[in-house]
Design a protein around this motif. Structure first.
Motif, PDB file in Angstrom:
ATOM      1  N   ALA A   1       0.829  -1.214   0.000  1.00  0.00           N
ATOM      2  CA  ALA A   1       0.000   0.000   0.000  1.00  0.00           C
ATOM      3  C   ALA A   1       0.860   1.259   0.000  1.00  0.00           C
ATOM      4  O   ALA A   1       0.518   2.264  -0.645  1.00  0.00           O
ATOM      5  N   PHE A   2       1.993   1.224   0.707  1.00  0.00           N
ATOM      6  CA  PHE A   2       2.889   2.382   0.754  1.00  0.00           C
ATOM      7  C   PHE A   2       3.852   2.399  -0.429  1.00  0.00           C
ATOM      8  O   PHE A   2       4.315   3.466  -0.845  1.00  0.00           O
ATOM      9  N   LEU A   3       4.136   1.218  -0.993  1.00  0.00           N
ATOM     10  CA  LEU A   3       5.071   1.145  -2.112  1.00  0.00           C
ATOM     11  C   LEU A   3       4.600   1.953  -3.312  1.00  0.00           C
ATOM     12  O   LEU A   3       5.403   2.555  -4.023  1.00  0.00           O
ATOM     13  N   THR A   4       3.292   1.988  -3.551  1.00  0.00           N
ATOM     14  CA  THR A   4       2.764   2.716  -4.714  1.00  0.00           C
ATOM     15  C   THR A   4       2.461   4.181  -4.399  1.00  0.00           C
ATOM     16  O   THR A   4       1.942   4.899  -5.252  1.00  0.00           O
ATOM     17  N   CYS A   5       2.769   4.634  -3.183  1.00  0.00           N
ATOM     18  CA  CYS A   5       2.543   6.042  -2.840  1.00  0.00           C
ATOM     19  C   CYS A   5       3.536   6.950  -3.572  1.00  0.00           C
ATOM     20  O   CYS A   5       4.615   6.507  -3.983  1.00  0.00           O
ATOM     21  N   ILE A   6       3.172   8.210  -3.713  1.00  0.00           N
ATOM     22  CA  ILE A   6       3.992   9.191  -4.419  1.00  0.00           C
ATOM     23  C   ILE A   6       5.388   9.283  -3.802  1.00  0.00           C
ATOM     24  O   ILE A   6       6.396   9.381  -4.504  1.00  0.00           O
ATOM     25  N   GLU A   7       5.463   9.225  -2.466  1.00  0.00           N
ATOM     26  CA  GLU A   7       6.730   9.430  -1.763  1.00  0.00           C
ATOM     27  C   GLU A   7       7.649   8.209  -1.773  1.00  0.00           C
ATOM     28  O   GLU A   7       8.813   8.303  -1.375  1.00  0.00           O
ATOM     29  N   SER A   8       7.136   7.085  -2.235  1.00  0.00           N
ATOM     30  CA  SER A   8       7.933   5.853  -2.270  1.00  0.00           C
ATOM     31  C   SER A   8       9.058   5.965  -3.284  1.00  0.00           C
ATOM     32  O   SER A   8       8.928   6.600  -4.332  1.00  0.00           O
ATOM     33  N   GLY A   9      10.180   5.308  -2.985  1.00  0.00           N
ATOM     34  CA  GLY A   9      11.310   5.297  -3.900  1.00  0.00           C
ATOM     35  C   GLY A   9      11.286   4.133  -4.866  1.00  0.00           C
ATOM     36  O   GLY A   9      12.267   3.909  -5.589  1.00  0.00           O
ATOM     37  N   ALA A  10      10.193   3.381  -4.895  1.00  0.00           N
ATOM     38  CA  ALA A  10      10.089   2.253  -5.828  1.00  0.00           C
ATOM     39  C   ALA A  10      10.159   2.754  -7.274  1.00  0.00           C
ATOM     40  O   ALA A  10       9.669   3.839  -7.597  1.00  0.00           O
ATOM     41  N   HIS A  11      10.754   1.964  -8.132  1.00  0.00           N
ATOM     42  CA  HIS A  11      10.862   2.301  -9.558  1.00  0.00           C
ATOM     43  C   HIS A  11       9.458   2.468 -10.146  1.00  0.00           C
ATOM     44  O   HIS A  11       8.528   1.746  -9.786  1.00  0.00           O
ATOM     45  N   LYS A  12       9.310   3.389 -11.084  1.00  0.00           N
ATOM     46  CA  LYS A  12       7.991   3.649 -11.684  1.00  0.00           C
ATOM     47  C   LYS A  12       7.428   2.411 -12.372  1.00  0.00           C
ATOM     48  O   LYS A  12       6.207   2.181 -12.373  1.00  0.00           O
ATOM     49  N   VAL A  13       8.309   1.582 -12.926  1.00  0.00           N
ATOM     50  CA  VAL A  13       7.864   0.339 -13.563  1.00  0.00           C
ATOM     51  C   VAL A  13       7.303  -0.622 -12.517  1.00  0.00           C
ATOM     52  O   VAL A  13       6.303  -1.316 -12.761  1.00  0.00           O
ATOM     53  N   HIS A  14       7.926  -0.656 -11.342  1.00  0.00           N
ATOM     54  CA  HIS A  14       7.463  -1.491 -10.239  1.00  0.00           C
ATOM     55  C   HIS A  14       6.087  -1.029  -9.778  1.00  0.00           C
ATOM     56  O   HIS A  14       5.162  -1.834  -9.608  1.00  0.00           O
TER      57      HIS A  14
END
Length: 366
Positions: free
Chosen positions: A245-258
């Motif tokens: 739920a937090f991974l897809t938040c704006i502030e997350s550093g996850a890659h956009k593809v992820h």
């Protein structure tokens, strides 16, 4: 129910912990925003150097005055031979060729002593920087490490996947324990029981653990909204830990593809694999997982396989190519949204309170 022992101990307003996702996902902004919104932000320091952890801790302190925590991987001894590494490299040969990467026949097997030494340095950083909360994954630290942290009044949180592992955490002196259901994304936190034995669904797991330990239980695995929060609390947990739920938040550093992969995935598109790292983890199916499915039981244990695939994953991230990226995700991707942390936290708590009110009305009417 929305004001319990865990919340008082952690000094948080909402029973929500942001999962400490390693690998750059838990940016300083993400951690601080969760804490500023009344939850507990957590640094995923599993792959960081002690210097990087110290820098991030200091950065977060500039962004929030509220409590936040840090998560460390407990090192496990591994036995990997040069022949096993060479065989693993051969299996990755075709993939490296597709990505136009240089073939490497030599690989320095990491030394457990150095990994453990870095872990102790991380523990010292936690103490020196006065981080009030420290959680652990992949096991329980040695007694002397636990004692040192407790001497500095640091709240300790363990991770478990079965009742037996939860009891072991309590006996070791953990102040609370995160129970990871089989729905959870990313790496499994099992350390006593095997992979198959650790795959207990969260709704079955929580009440059984609550009946066998006296420390606060934190539910993790597939929880994305207020409904999941309230279900966990009704079953006896005192809070939830949420990752996807937090991974897809704006502030997350996850890659956009992820992020996009999760936002466009269905509930049946995740699977378990150890092909990326040598440790079982749940992620979205892709070409790498499919190509390696026949060999994943043969790959070297973590962290060796993780290092062997590092360049492949990094190259694909740079190319926005999801075929060979580790797209970790829990089993509820349909509930994921692209939004700010503040919006997510507000929506969860609003929905939880509405559901609690409706239930109270229904019970009153009986």
């Amino acid at each position: 129910m929305l004001n319990n022992e865990m919340m008082k101990h952690l000094k948080i307003k909402n029973p929500i912990i942001q999962a400490p996702m390693a690998g750059g996902i838990t940016t300083s902004n993400l951690v601080a925003e969760v804490s500023n919104a009344g939850g507990l932000g957590m640094i995923g320091a599993g792959y960081q150097t002690p210097i990087q952890s110290r820098e991030q801790i200091r950065e977060i302190k500039q962004l929030t005055s509220n409590p936040f925590g840090i998560n460390l991987f407990v090192p496990n001894e591994f036995n990997v031979t040069p022949d096993a590494v060479q065989s693993a490299n051969q299996r990755l040969h075709t993939i490296r060729k597709q990505l136009h990467l240089e073939q490497t026949d030599s690989f320095d097997i990491p030394e457990y002593e150095k990994i453990y030494g870095s872990f102790i340095e991380q523990v010292n950083v936690v103490i020196e920087e006065n981080v009030s909360i420290c959680s652990f994954t992949f096991g329980i630290p040695p007694k002397e490490v636990m004692a040192e942290l407790k001497q500095h009044n640091i709240t300790l949180i363990g991770t478990a996947t079965t009742v037996r592992e939860a009891v072991a955490n309590e006996k070791a002196g953990m102040d609370m324990v995160v129970m990871q259901g089989s729905e959870a994304g990313g790496h499994r936190g099992n350390f006593i029981d095997g992979h198959q034995e650790s795959l207990v669904g969260l709704m079955s797991l929580i009440p059984q653990v609550v009946d066998n330990v006296s420390i606060p239980v934190i539910a993790a695995g597939g929880i994305m909204d207020g409904r999941g929060l309230m279900a966990s609390l009704f079953l006896g947990a005192q809070g939830v830990q949420m990752g996807t739920a937090f991974l897809t938040c704006i502030e997350s550093g996850a890659h956009k593809v992820h992020k996009e992969a999760i936002l466009n995935a269905d509930e049946d598109q995740t699977t378990f694999t150890r092909a990326f790292s040598g440790k079982w983890a749940r992620g979205i199916k892709n070409k790498f997982i499919a190509d390696m499915s026949e060999h994943e039981l043969l790959v070297p244990d973590f962290p060796v396989q993780n290092l062997l695939t590092q360049e492949i994953r990094k190259t694909c991230s740079g190319q926005n190519n999801q075929d060979f990226m580790s797209l970790w995700s829990g089993q509820s991707p349909r509930l994921a949204k692209s939004q700010t942390v503040e919006r997510l936290m507000n929506d969860i708590m609003s929905e939880a309170k509405i559901n609690l009110h409706l239930l109270t009305q229904q019970l009153t009417a009986l």
